[in-house]
Design an enzyme around this catalytic site. Structure first.
Site, mmCIF file in Angstrom:
data_model
loop_
_atom_site.group_PDB
_atom_site.id
_atom_site.type_symbol
_atom_site.label_atom_id
_atom_site.label_comp_id
_atom_site.label_asym_id
_atom_site.label_seq_id
_atom_site.Cartn_x
_atom_site.Cartn_y
_atom_site.Cartn_z
ATOM 1 N N ARG A 160 -24.406 22.701 20.426
ATOM 2 C CA ARG A 160 -23.718 21.242 20.268
ATOM 3 C C ARG A 160 -23.691 20.560 21.665
ATOM 4 O O ARG A 160 -22.461 21.203 22.148
ATOM 5 C CB ARG A 160 -22.739 21.271 19.517
ATOM 6 C CG ARG A 160 -22.209 20.088 18.839
ATOM 7 C CD ARG A 160 -20.864 20.140 18.253
ATOM 8 N NE ARG A 160 -21.032 20.977 16.951
ATOM 9 C CZ ARG A 160 -21.597 20.506 15.525
ATOM 10 N NH1 ARG A 160 -21.913 19.329 15.662
ATOM 11 N NH2 ARG A 160 -21.529 21.475 14.568
ATOM 12 N N GLY A 219 -26.443 16.374 10.469
ATOM 13 C CA GLY A 219 -27.082 16.555 11.479
ATOM 14 C C GLY A 219 -27.510 18.233 11.802
ATOM 15 O O GLY A 219 -28.876 18.557 11.975
ATOM 16 N N ASP A 276 -23.578 26.948 3.890
ATOM 17 C CA ASP A 276 -22.375 26.633 4.766
ATOM 18 C C ASP A 276 -21.184 25.960 3.912
ATOM 19 O O ASP A 276 -21.482 25.586 2.527
ATOM 20 C CB ASP A 276 -22.896 25.387 5.713
ATOM 21 C CG ASP A 276 -21.897 25.526 7.078
ATOM 22 O OD1 ASP A 276 -20.989 26.312 7.012
ATOM 23 O OD2 ASP A 276 -22.503 24.874 8.110
ATOM 24 N N ASP A 283 -21.040 17.359 6.764
ATOM 25 C CA ASP A 283 -20.507 16.127 6.968
ATOM 26 C C ASP A 283 -21.411 15.086 7.587
ATOM 27 O O ASP A 283 -22.009 14.280 6.761
ATOM 28 C CB ASP A 283 -19.622 16.358 8.485
ATOM 29 C CG ASP A 283 -18.536 15.074 8.384
ATOM 30 O OD1 ASP A 283 -18.735 13.847 7.929
ATOM 31 O OD2 ASP A 283 -17.481 15.383 9.294
ATOM 32 N N LYS A 300 -27.939 27.289 17.388
ATOM 33 C CA LYS A 300 -27.643 25.742 17.973
ATOM 34 C C LYS A 300 -26.993 25.775 19.045
ATOM 35 O O LYS A 300 -25.924 26.444 19.252
ATOM 36 C CB LYS A 300 -27.476 25.030 16.642
ATOM 37 C CG LYS A 300 -25.960 25.068 16.138
ATOM 38 C CD LYS A 300 -25.973 24.139 15.163
ATOM 39 C CE LYS A 300 -24.508 24.012 14.569
ATOM 40 N NZ LYS A 300 -23.239 24.115 15.623
ATOM 41 N N HIS A 321 -12.274 26.425 5.124
ATOM 42 C CA HIS A 321 -13.194 26.195 6.597
ATOM 43 C C HIS A 321 -12.950 27.413 7.290
ATOM 44 O O HIS A 321 -14.096 28.262 7.893
ATOM 45 C CB HIS A 321 -12.905 25.090 7.551
ATOM 46 C CG HIS A 321 -13.720 24.916 8.474
ATOM 47 N ND1 HIS A 321 -15.292 24.789 8.396
ATOM 48 C CD2 HIS A 321 -13.360 25.044 9.776
ATOM 49 C CE1 HIS A 321 -15.832 24.877 9.651
ATOM 50 N NE2 HIS A 321 -14.769 24.999 10.529
ATOM 51 N N GLN A 358 0.969 -1.259 0.067
ATOM 52 C CA GLN A 358 -0.057 -0.115 0.083
ATOM 53 C C GLN A 358 1.067 1.446 0.145
ATOM 54 O O GLN A 358 0.300 2.279 0.105
ATOM 55 C CB GLN A 358 -1.110 -0.029 1.208
ATOM 56 C CG GLN A 358 -2.026 -1.107 1.068
ATOM 57 C CD GLN A 358 -2.815 -1.161 -0.293
ATOM 58 O OE1 GLN A 358 -3.468 0.066 -0.562
ATOM 59 N NE2 GLN A 358 -2.854 -2.107 -1.081
#
EC number: 2.7.6.1
Length: 310
Positions: free
Chosen positions: A192, A223, A216, A220, A190, A127, A35
């Site tokens: 988390r 949710g 956004d 990922d 929100k 990001h 690999q």
């Protein structure tokens, strides 16, 4: 100018080459039995301006090593300039110490790319914008906003659209899109409670009767967006569509989106869509080939890249 690609997103690389009207460079990227990654550049690149298209997406470590070894191969083959074109820059979410004795992996990866021999980096919707400063070489962070805004205009009456940030941290990105669309802005607040879980708290702004556009940089697990869509509909929104640059969509994200209240999820091809994504009834992919291709062309011609967003 020559354009090459690793194995992470060959479809996008081919589309970029079609835009530029150049052939995709001939290179072999394979694995030995144990690999280890092996790269062979099968054409002359001496004195050439070389662009390597490679997203460091899943499997992130394999694709990162492919990129580093390709850069090294180009450098040892006497390429004049090497630009790493990263439609998706993996490890970007590890841009700060998350707690005691934790790394800043985004900085480490930036160092690796630089030390491998890249002269310049071209990427899309980092990001966090300050990640540009992690690189000690020129780095252009492109924005997908023009592509997304054009798609919204093609599919919605912008007089009834409201752009929504799914959290407080994304307000700057959402504001940029709302400015392009000349529409109002709302925010979903929100909390988390623990990693991997998100709980929508409340909506800041009147979304009643509006077609809401959630914006956004990354989806990922899905949710946050699915919960945000439910909260917006409870507040009277007519519909909720999510526009996301990077469709990571790990684990059961595709199934979660399919069963959610989202009218549609629109992502770019910065990460090569999986078969599951391509067959999902409410996920659509828009191309970044024109944007990246034009940025590559302008870089090769020593022209302004920022002019793409004027």
């Amino acid at each position: 100018m020559k354009v090459f690609a690793g194995n992470s997103n060959r479809h996008l690389a081919e589309a970029i080459c079609k835009y530029l009207n150049v052939p995709l460079g001939n290179a072999t990227v394979k694995r030995f039995a144990d690999q280890e990654i092996f790269v062979e550049i099968s054409e002359n690149v001496r004195g050439e301006d070389v662009f390597i298209v490679q997203s460091t997406s899943f499997p992130a470590n394999d694709h990162l090593m492919e990129l580093l070894i390709m850069i090294d191969a180009m450098r040892r083959s006497s390429a004049k300039r090497i630009t790493a074109v990263l439609p998706y820059f993996g490890y970007a979410r590890q841009d700060r110490k998350a707690g005691p004795r934790t790394p800043i992996s985004a900085k480490l990866v930036a160092n690796l790319i630089t030390e491998a021999g890249a002269d310049r980096v071209l990427t899309l919707d980092l990001h966090a914008g300050q990640i540009q400063g992690f690189f000690d070489i020129p780095t252009d962070n492109l924005f997908a906003a023009p592509i997304l805004a054009r798609d919204v205009k093609d599919h919605y009456d912008t007089n009834n659209v409201m752009v929504v940030s799914p959290d407080v941290g994304g307000v700057v990105r959402a504001r940029a899109l709302s400015k392009r669309l000349d529409c109002l802005l709302a925010i979903v607040d929100k909390r988390r409670d623990r990693p991997g879980e998100s709980e929508v708290m409340n909506v800041i702004g009147d979304v009643s009767g509006k077609d809401c556009i959630l914006i956004d940089d990354i989806i990922d697990s899905g949710g946050t967006l699915c919960n945000a869509a439910e909260a917006l509909l409870k507040k009277g929104a007519t519909s909720v569509t999510a526009y996301i640059t990077h469709g990571v969509l790990s684990g059961g994200a595709v199934a979660r989106v399919a069963s959610s209240k989202l009218r549609e999820l629109v992502i770019t091809d910065s990460i090569q869509p999986t078969t599951g994504v391509q067959s999902a009834h409410n996920i659509r992919v828009v191309s970044t080939a024109g944007l990246l291709g034009e940025a590559i062309n302008r870089t090769a011609q020593e022209q302004s890249v920022s002019g793409l967003f004027d």
